[in-house]
Design a protein around this motif. Structure first.
Motif, short mmCIF file in Angstrom:
data_model
loop_
_atom_site.label_atom_id
_atom_site.label_comp_id
_atom_site.label_asym_id
_atom_site.label_seq_id
_atom_site.Cartn_x
_atom_site.Cartn_y
_atom_site.Cartn_z
N ALA A 136 -3.99 3.20 -2.60
CA ALA A 136 -4.30 4.27 -1.78
C ALA A 136 -4.37 4.09 -0.30
CB ALA A 136 -5.47 4.81 -2.33
N ILE A 137 -4.57 4.84 0.52
CA ILE A 137 -4.88 4.50 1.68
C ILE A 137 -5.78 3.50 2.06
CG2 ILE A 137 -5.36 5.49 4.12
CD1 ILE A 137 -2.58 6.39 2.85
N GLY A 138 -5.81 2.58 2.74
CA GLY A 138 -6.97 1.60 2.75
C GLY A 138 -6.48 0.27 1.96
N SER A 139 -5.56 0.35 0.97
CA SER A 139 -5.01 -0.67 0.05
C SER A 139 -4.98 -1.83 0.71
CB SER A 139 -4.29 -0.30 -0.92
OG SER A 139 -4.69 0.49 -1.90
N ALA A 140 -5.45 -2.94 0.69
CA ALA A 140 -5.06 -4.30 1.29
C ALA A 140 -3.69 -4.72 0.83
CB ALA A 140 -6.15 -5.22 0.91
N LEU A 141 -2.93 -5.44 1.94
CA LEU A 141 -1.63 -6.04 1.51
C LEU A 141 -1.53 -6.98 0.21
CD1 LEU A 141 1.13 -6.43 2.92
CD2 LEU A 141 0.27 -8.78 3.62
N ALA A 142 -2.58 -7.87 -0.04
CA ALA A 142 -3.00 -8.53 -0.86
C ALA A 142 -2.80 -7.84 -2.48
CB ALA A 142 -3.93 -9.45 -0.94
N ALA A 143 -3.30 -6.86 -2.41
CA ALA A 143 -3.70 -5.79 -3.59
C ALA A 143 -2.02 -5.16 -3.94
CB ALA A 143 -4.61 -4.66 -3.43
N VAL A 144 -1.53 -4.65 -2.69
CA VAL A 144 -0.18 -4.26 -3.21
C VAL A 144 0.83 -5.38 -3.62
CG1 VAL A 144 1.72 -3.05 -1.97
CG2 VAL A 144 -0.70 -2.59 -1.39
N GLU A 145 0.65 -6.57 -3.02
CA GLU A 145 1.44 -7.75 -3.78
C GLU A 145 1.02 -7.97 -4.75
OE1 GLU A 145 1.05 -12.15 -2.57
OE2 GLU A 145 2.34 -11.05 -0.86
N ALA A 146 -0.11 -7.80 -5.37
CA ALA A 146 -0.63 -8.30 -6.75
C ALA A 146 0.09 -7.31 -7.67
CB ALA A 146 -2.02 -8.41 -7.03
N ALA A 147 0.08 -5.80 -7.21
CA ALA A 147 0.60 -4.85 -8.14
C ALA A 147 2.16 -5.04 -8.44
CB ALA A 147 0.17 -3.64 -7.67
N ASN A 148 2.81 -5.52 -7.36
CA ASN A 148 4.12 -5.99 -7.19
C ASN A 148 4.69 -7.01 -8.11
OD1 ASN A 148 6.85 -5.20 -6.21
ND2 ASN A 148 7.11 -6.99 -4.99
N GLY A 149 3.73 -7.99 -8.30
CA GLY A 149 3.88 -9.34 -8.97
C GLY A 149 4.48 -10.47 -8.36
N LYS A 150 4.75 -10.17 -7.00
CA LYS A 150 5.39 -11.21 -6.10
C LYS A 150 5.57 -10.67 -4.82
CE LYS A 150 9.77 -11.22 -6.39
NZ LYS A 150 11.09 -11.73 -6.65
N PRO A 151 5.58 -11.62 -3.70
CA PRO A 151 5.77 -11.16 -2.25
C PRO A 151 6.90 -10.13 -2.37
CG PRO A 151 5.58 -13.51 -2.60
CD PRO A 151 5.88 -13.05 -3.89
N PHE A 152 6.66 -9.36 -1.06
CA PHE A 152 7.94 -8.40 -0.66
C PHE A 152 8.02 -8.53 0.74
CE2 PHE A 152 3.56 -6.37 -1.12
CZ PHE A 152 3.65 -5.73 0.38
N SER A 153 9.07 -7.77 1.17
CA SER A 153 9.41 -7.64 2.72
C SER A 153 8.59 -6.73 3.43
CB SER A 153 10.89 -7.78 2.75
OG SER A 153 11.41 -8.83 2.54
N ILE A 154 8.14 -7.00 4.58
CA ILE A 154 7.48 -6.07 5.28
C ILE A 154 8.02 -6.16 6.82
CG2 ILE A 154 5.60 -7.52 5.50
CD1 ILE A 154 3.77 -5.08 5.95
N LEU A 155 8.13 -5.14 7.54
CA LEU A 155 8.99 -5.08 8.92
C LEU A 155 7.57 -5.38 9.65
CD1 LEU A 155 11.11 -1.93 8.79
CD2 LEU A 155 11.72 -4.05 8.37
N GLY A 156 8.14 -6.12 11.02
CA GLY A 156 7.01 -6.49 12.11
C GLY A 156 6.12 -5.07 12.62
N PHE A 157 5.37 -5.24 13.28
CA PHE A 157 4.24 -4.50 13.85
C PHE A 157 4.68 -4.06 15.22
CE2 PHE A 157 1.87 -6.74 10.72
CZ PHE A 157 1.51 -5.47 9.97
#
Length: 209
Positions: A116-137
Motif C-alpha cells: 500500500a501507500i507507505g510500504s517500505a522498499l524492503a517490504a516490497v523487495e521481500a514480497a518480490n522474493g529478490k531485489p528489483f530495479s528502481i529508477l533514480g530520484f
C-alpha cells in the motif's frame, strides 16, 4: 405497508448502511477482476460502487498529460481510486488503475502481503522474493520500480502489470540521495537505497495494450 414489511425494509436499509460504513473503514484490495477486469466498463464501476461514487474525469498520467478516465469516491481520500480507459469514447477497458497518496487501497502480494501507500522498499523487495530495479530520484520518473527482475511481483496479478513509485523522506541522507538521482537504474539492494529508505507513494496496475 404492514408493520412486518416495514420492519424488514428498515432492517435492509440498516444492513446497507452498515456495509457502507465497513467499506469506509477498510477499503478493499485492488485486483484486475470484476469492475477492473480487462473488458470492464463504466457500467460495471457504477454497478459495483454506485453512480454517486463514479465521476468521469480527465486523469493526470504524467508530464502534464491527461486521459479520459474515472475517479471512484472523489470526495473520500481514503477510498479514492483513479483509472484511465483504453477506449475513452465508450468508457470501456481499464488501462491503468492508480492508487495515489492518501488512498487506503492496497494490492495483495503473492503470499498475501499488503502492499500500500507507505510500504517500505524492503517490504516490497521481500514480497518480490529478490531485489528489483528502481529508477533514480528527482526527475520525471523518479523512484519508479522499473523491472522486477523475474521476481514474484512480475506475474502476480493475473495479466496486469504492477508498478510502484517510491519517494524518500525529508530527512534522507543527502549524499546517498545525490548518488541515487537522475535517469539511471539502481538495485533495490543498493547500499545507498537502503540508507535512503524509500516508501511507496503511488501504485499502479496496468493492463497491456
Amino acid at each position: 405497508m404492514d408493520k412486518l414489511a416495514l420492519a424488514s425494509r428498515l432492517a435492509t436499509i440498516a444492513l446497507v448502511a452498515l456495509a457502507g460504513t465497513a467499506f469506509a473503514q477498510a477499503p478493499d484490495l485492488l485486483a484486475c477482476t470484476g469492475p477492473f477486469a480487462r473488458e470492464a466498463d463504466e457500467a460495471a464501476l457504477i454497478k459495483a460502487f454506485g453512480a454517486a461514487n463514479v465521476q468521469r474525469a480527465r486523469i493526470e498520467i504524467g508530464e502534464g498529460e491527461k486521459a479520459a478516465g474515472a475517479i471512484l469516491f472523489p470526495k473520500d481520500k481514503k477510498r479514492r481510486l483513479e483509472l484511465i480507459w483504453r477506449d475513452g469514447k465508450t468508457r470501456r477497458g481499464p488501462s491503468t488503475i492508480y492508487i495515489r497518496q492518501g488512498s487506503a487501497w492496497a494490492v495483495a502480494g503473492p503470499a498475501g502481503e499488503r502492499l500500500a501507500i507507505g510500504s517500505a522498499l524492503a517490504a516490497v523487495e521481500a514480497a518480490n522474493g529478490k531485489p528489483f530495479s528502481i529508477l533514480g530520484f528527482d526527475w520525471d520518473y523518479s523512484g519508479t520500480a522499473a523491472d522486477w527482475q523475474g521476481g514474484k511481483l512480475e506475474k502476480a496479478f493475473g495479466g496486469c502489470r504492477l508498478t510502484i513509485r517510491f519517494g524518500y523522506p525529508k530527512d534522507a541522507d543527502a549524499k546517498a540521495l545525490d548518488r541515487l538521482s537522475g535517469d539511471k537504474e539502481f538495485s533495490s539492494a543498493d547500499p545507498d537505497m537502503r540508507l535512503v529508505k524509500p516508501t511507496a507513494y503511488e501504485i499502479l496496475l496496468s493492463w497491456p495494450d
